[in-house]
Design an enzyme around this catalytic site. Structure first.
Site, PDB file in Angstrom:
ATOM      1  N   LYS A  69       7.146  -7.963   2.522  1.00 59.32           N
ATOM      2  CA  LYS A  69       7.911  -7.179   1.546  1.00 59.32           C
ATOM      3  C   LYS A  69       7.434  -7.344   0.102  1.00 59.32           C
ATOM      4  CE  LYS A  69       9.793  -4.965   3.547  1.00 59.32           C
ATOM      5  NZ  LYS A  69       9.054  -4.040   4.473  1.00 59.32           N
ATOM      6  N   THR A  72       2.607  -5.150   0.874  1.00 60.48           N
ATOM      7  CA  THR A  72       1.541  -5.169   1.876  1.00 60.48           C
ATOM      8  C   THR A  72       1.043  -3.759   2.194  1.00 60.48           C
ATOM      9  OG1 THR A  72       2.982  -6.818   2.902  1.00 60.48           O
ATOM     10  CG2 THR A  72       0.988  -6.209   4.119  1.00 60.48           C
ATOM     11  N   THR A  73       1.972  -2.857   2.429  1.00 62.41           N
ATOM     12  CA  THR A  73       1.631  -1.494   2.843  1.00 62.41           C
ATOM     13  C   THR A  73       0.768  -0.822   1.774  1.00 62.41           C
ATOM     14  OG1 THR A  73       3.870  -1.487   3.753  1.00 62.41           O
ATOM     15  CG2 THR A  73       2.664   0.604   3.806  1.00 62.41           C
ATOM     16  N   TRP A  74       1.159  -1.020   0.544  1.00 61.51           N
ATOM     17  CA  TRP A  74       0.440  -0.426  -0.586  1.00 61.51           C
ATOM     18  C   TRP A  74      -0.962  -1.011  -0.698  1.00 61.51           C
ATOM     19  CZ3 TRP A  74       2.027  -1.173  -6.410  1.00 61.51           C
ATOM     20  CH2 TRP A  74       1.377  -0.202  -7.190  1.00 61.51           C
ATOM     21  N   HIS A 137      -0.024 -12.388   7.168  1.00 69.25           N
ATOM     22  CA  HIS A 137       1.046 -12.960   6.329  1.00 69.25           C
ATOM     23  C   HIS A 137       0.974 -14.492   6.330  1.00 69.25           C
ATOM     24  CE1 HIS A 137       3.050  -9.174   5.766  1.00 69.25           C
ATOM     25  NE2 HIS A 137       3.453  -9.047   7.005  1.00 69.25           N
ATOM     26  N   ARG A 159       4.852 -10.976  -5.395  1.00 71.95           N
ATOM     27  CA  ARG A 159       5.924 -10.143  -5.949  1.00 71.95           C
ATOM     28  C   ARG A 159       7.097 -11.032  -6.348  1.00 71.95           C
ATOM     29  NH1 ARG A 159       9.262  -5.134  -3.026  1.00 71.95           N
ATOM     30  NH2 ARG A 159       9.928  -4.190  -4.988  1.00 71.95           N
ATOM     31  N   SER A 167      14.440  -6.569  -0.719  1.00 71.19           N
ATOM     32  CA  SER A 167      13.650  -5.640   0.093  1.00 71.19           C
ATOM     33  C   SER A 167      13.655  -6.094   1.555  1.00 71.19           C
ATOM     34  CB  SER A 167      12.220  -5.581  -0.452  1.00 71.19           C
ATOM     35  OG  SER A 167      11.429  -4.688   0.297  1.00 71.19           O
ATOM     36  N   ARG A 292      10.468   2.441   0.474  1.00 76.18           N
ATOM     37  CA  ARG A 292      11.834   2.558  -0.027  1.00 76.18           C
ATOM     38  C   ARG A 292      11.771   2.982  -1.471  1.00 76.18           C
ATOM     39  NH1 ARG A 292      16.231  -0.446  -1.866  1.00 76.18           N
ATOM     40  NH2 ARG A 292      14.781  -2.055  -2.534  1.00 76.18           N
ATOM     41  N   GLY A 294      10.420   0.922  -4.286  1.00 82.43           N
ATOM     42  CA  GLY A 294       9.185   0.484  -4.931  1.00 82.43           C
ATOM     43  C   GLY A 294       9.286   0.352  -6.438  1.00 82.43           C
TER      44      GLY A 294
HETATM   45  P1  A3P Z   1      11.306  -1.974  -1.915  1.00 85.22           P
HETATM   46  O1  A3P Z   1      12.051  -2.314  -0.657  1.00 85.22           O
HETATM   47  O2  A3P Z   1      11.669  -2.840  -3.074  1.00 85.22           O
HETATM   48  O3  A3P Z   1      11.373  -0.533  -2.258  1.00 85.22           O
HETATM   49  P2  A3P Z   1       5.690  -4.430   2.378  1.00 85.22           P
HETATM   50  O4  A3P Z   1       4.720  -3.308   2.363  1.00 85.22           O
HETATM   51  O5  A3P Z   1       5.081  -5.766   2.119  1.00 85.22           O
HETATM   52  O6  A3P Z   1       6.551  -4.388   3.598  1.00 85.22           O
HETATM   53  O7  A3P Z   1       6.642  -4.211   1.098  1.00 85.22           O
HETATM   54  C1  A3P Z   1       7.559  -3.162   1.091  1.00 85.22           C
HETATM   55  C2  A3P Z   1       7.900  -2.850  -0.344  1.00 85.22           C
HETATM   56  O8  A3P Z   1       6.800  -2.159  -0.938  1.00 85.22           O
HETATM   57  C3  A3P Z   1       9.097  -1.908  -0.426  1.00 85.22           C
HETATM   58  O9  A3P Z   1       9.747  -2.265  -1.639  1.00 85.22           O
HETATM   59  C4  A3P Z   1       8.421  -0.556  -0.490  1.00 85.22           C
HETATM   60  O10 A3P Z   1       9.228   0.448  -1.034  1.00 85.22           O
HETATM   61  C5  A3P Z   1       7.224  -0.868  -1.358  1.00 85.22           C
HETATM   62  N1  A3P Z   1       6.109   0.075  -1.154  1.00 85.22           N
HETATM   63  C6  A3P Z   1       5.655   0.602   0.007  1.00 85.22           C
HETATM   64  N2  A3P Z   1       4.634   1.417  -0.202  1.00 85.22           N
HETATM   65  C7  A3P Z   1       4.405   1.426  -1.524  1.00 85.22           C
HETATM   66  C8  A3P Z   1       3.468   2.114  -2.365  1.00 85.22           C
HETATM   67  N3  A3P Z   1       2.590   2.949  -1.852  1.00 85.22           N
HETATM   68  N4  A3P Z   1       3.528   1.882  -3.695  1.00 85.22           N
HETATM   69  C9  A3P Z   1       4.432   1.032  -4.216  1.00 85.22           C
HETATM   70  N5  A3P Z   1       5.349   0.365  -3.480  1.00 85.22           N
HETATM   71  C10 A3P Z   1       5.338   0.553  -2.151  1.00 85.22           C
END
Ligand code: A3P
Length: 326
Positions: A69, A72-74, A137, A159, A167, A292, A294
């Protein structure tokens, strides 16, 4: 990937009416002997020994590492789009990120698998050219010595802990509902566990600190990024990332490609794609759960000032003197 909880292996997925107490759902945790980090029991008997026994790193591997959280996805999307921009220009209508969730664009080191803890379930990731980009992770001290050695490069994304907590709590509630569970899991419960460090790969601040220290010791090998800085300066993050991955942007490419990568990987863009609105991964988690709000400081809509103060204090004490300010 990025699961904060989940059914134990072999466990029956319960019917929607089943009520489960949150801490039981998220907390089947155990510690590796002699280490302070919590892993899931599944990990401890499954992928963790598997990685240590069988994973074969290549000297030029690049690991993308995060506490769940933390963005990672970004980071995965940015790294994938950056590394593959020659074959897949970011403006291409058929770009893989337009029909694949970023998690399905690379391998994840952290699941039992035939090749040493590498999750390789359908859909198969694109062929792994060298350098391979892999995600995990795992805390630094729990990575196999072969990875921690001089070879592999590591990109860490850190973060702010209160935002990570909130999150993660919301993600756990959302994904458990996807598993058909009615999870009773209060923010207070999640908060108490987080403060004790009792969450997968926790304590969070210890996870970040290890990578921070390693990035100070070996800056050419460990790049420490922060989610908040990336939000403020996405283009310069992409340039830094490219340089670190040995695929720096050339003069001829200009800023247009960088901006296109930033745009393609933006939360709004990825969130709007069909695959991320309606698709699911092989763990049956709907892709939409990874996107979500972000934003920075979303915790203030959820935590009380007292909770914030308590967690800030714990983190301050743990990081004192390290130079790391999460
Ligand atoms: P929030 O829940 O605060 O919105 P992970 O990818 O490690 O699971 O983290 C998820 C968090 O990264 C979530 O935060 C999500 O909304 C945010 N997130 C996912 N994709 C993103 C992107 N492309 N740019 C910025 N934030 C992103």
């Amino acid at each position: 990937p990025a699961m904060l909880g989940g059914p134990r292996q072999g466990a029956r997925v319960k019917k929607p009416s089943s009520r489960v107490h949150g801490p039981e759902w998220v907390q089947a945790l155990a510690r590796v002997d002699g280490h302070g980090f919590w892993l899931s029991e599944n990990a401890l008997t499954g992928y963790f020994p598997d990685i240590h026994a069988r994973f074969e790193p290549r000297p030029d591997d690049i690991f993308l590492v995060s506490f769940p959280k933390s963005g990672t996805t970004w980071l995965k999307a940015l790294a994938f789009a950056t590394q593959n921009r020659a074959a897949h220009p970011p403006s291409d209508a058929g770009h893989p990120l337009r029909w694949r969730n970023p998690h399905d664009c690379m391998r994840f080191l952290g699941a039992s698998g035939a090749d040493g803890g590498m999750e390789d379930e359908p859909p198969p990731p694109p062929p792994l050219r060298s350098p391979r980009v892999l995600a995990t992770h795992l805390p630094y001290s729990l990575m196999p010595e072969r990875i921690r050695g001089e070879g592999s490069r590591i990109v860490y994304i850190g973060r702010e802990p209160k935002d990570v907590l909130v999150s993660g709590w919301l993600f756990t509630k959302k994904t458990s509902a996807m598993f058909g569970l009615d999870v009773q899991y209060t923010l207070q419960e999640a908060f108490d566990l987080f403060c004790e460090g009792r969450c997968i790969n926790g304590p969070h601040w210890q996870h970040a600190l290890e990578y921070w220290e390693e990035s100070s010791r070996r800056p050419g090998k460990v790049l420490f990024l922060r989610y908040e800085e990336m939000l403020r300066e996405p283009a310069s993050t992409v340039r830094k990332l490219a340089e670190f991955m040995w695929c720096a942007f050339s003069e001829e490419e200009g800023g247009g490609v960088v901006d296109a990568i930033v745009e393609l990987c933006s939360l709004g863009k990825l969130k709007s794609m069909e695959v991320n609105r309606n698709g699911s991964n092989h763990l049956a988690v709907r892709n939409e759960a990874y996107f979500r709000r972000g934003v920075i400081g979303d915790w203030s809509d959820h935590l009380t000032p007292e909770m914030a103060e308590k967690l800030d204090r714990i983190v301050d004490v743990a990081l004192r003197g390290s130079g790391l300010d999460l």
